[in-house]
Scaffold this motif. Structure first.
Motif, PDB file in Angstrom:
ATOM      1  N   ALA A  82     -72.906 -78.453  -1.306  1.00 45.03           N
ATOM      2  CA  ALA A  82     -71.529 -78.398  -0.757  1.00 45.03           C
ATOM      3  C   ALA A  82     -71.365 -77.476   0.480  1.00 45.03           C
ATOM      4  O   ALA A  82     -70.925 -77.755   1.857  1.00 45.03           O
ATOM      5  CB  ALA A  82     -70.681 -77.608  -1.759  1.00 45.03           C
ATOM      6  N   ASN A  83     -72.236 -76.326   0.371  1.00 48.24           N
ATOM      7  CA  ASN A  83     -72.203 -75.517   1.845  1.00 48.24           C
ATOM      8  C   ASN A  83     -72.783 -75.926   2.858  1.00 48.24           C
ATOM      9  O   ASN A  83     -72.524 -76.173   4.166  1.00 48.24           O
ATOM     10  CB  ASN A  83     -73.002 -73.996   1.502  1.00 48.24           C
ATOM     11  N   TRP A  84     -74.010 -77.031   2.497  1.00 48.36           N
ATOM     12  CA  TRP A  84     -74.705 -77.787   3.830  1.00 48.36           C
ATOM     13  C   TRP A  84     -73.768 -78.803   4.362  1.00 48.36           C
ATOM     14  O   TRP A  84     -73.681 -79.044   5.565  1.00 48.36           O
ATOM     15  CB  TRP A  84     -75.921 -78.218   3.146  1.00 48.36           C
ATOM     16  N   ARG A  85     -72.914 -79.362   3.499  1.00 51.28           N
ATOM     17  CA  ARG A  85     -72.096 -80.322   3.791  1.00 51.28           C
ATOM     18  C   ARG A  85     -70.910 -79.642   4.969  1.00 51.28           C
ATOM     19  O   ARG A  85     -70.679 -80.181   5.888  1.00 51.28           O
ATOM     20  CB  ARG A  85     -71.208 -80.882   2.873  1.00 51.28           C
ATOM     21  N   TRP A  86     -70.439 -78.503   4.428  1.00 50.19           N
ATOM     22  CA  TRP A  86     -69.475 -77.525   5.213  1.00 50.19           C
ATOM     23  C   TRP A  86     -70.041 -77.531   6.667  1.00 50.19           C
ATOM     24  O   TRP A  86     -69.338 -77.343   7.755  1.00 50.19           O
ATOM     25  CB  TRP A  86     -68.954 -76.566   4.380  1.00 50.19           C
TER      26      TRP A  86
END
Length: 68
Positions: A23-27
């Motif tokens: 999720a952090n990487w997507r953000w």
């Protein structure tokens, strides 16, 4: 040939990247490419081929050179 799609949980189970890390990487736009169905709360899926390509791109040769 069918495209294999994985949920973030399946990616976690198979590759070891936590769902929260994905999720952090997507953000931040730093992780593997992903698919999001339409809508604000759309479902996230990853193509296995996109994960494999991203991993290949992250591979560093001994001596600090990026793998070709």
């Amino acid at each position: 040939m069918a495209v294999e799609l994985l949920t973030p949980k399946q990616v976690e189970n198979e590759y070891g990247f936590k769902v929260s890390t994905l999720a952090n990487w997507r953000w931040t736009g730093t992780g593997p490419d992903f698919i999001k169905t339409s809508g604000v709360s759309g479902r996230i899926k990853y193509k296995r081929s996109a994960i494999e390509a991203w991993l290949d791109a992250q591979t560093v040769r001994v001596g600090g050179q990026r793998a070709a």
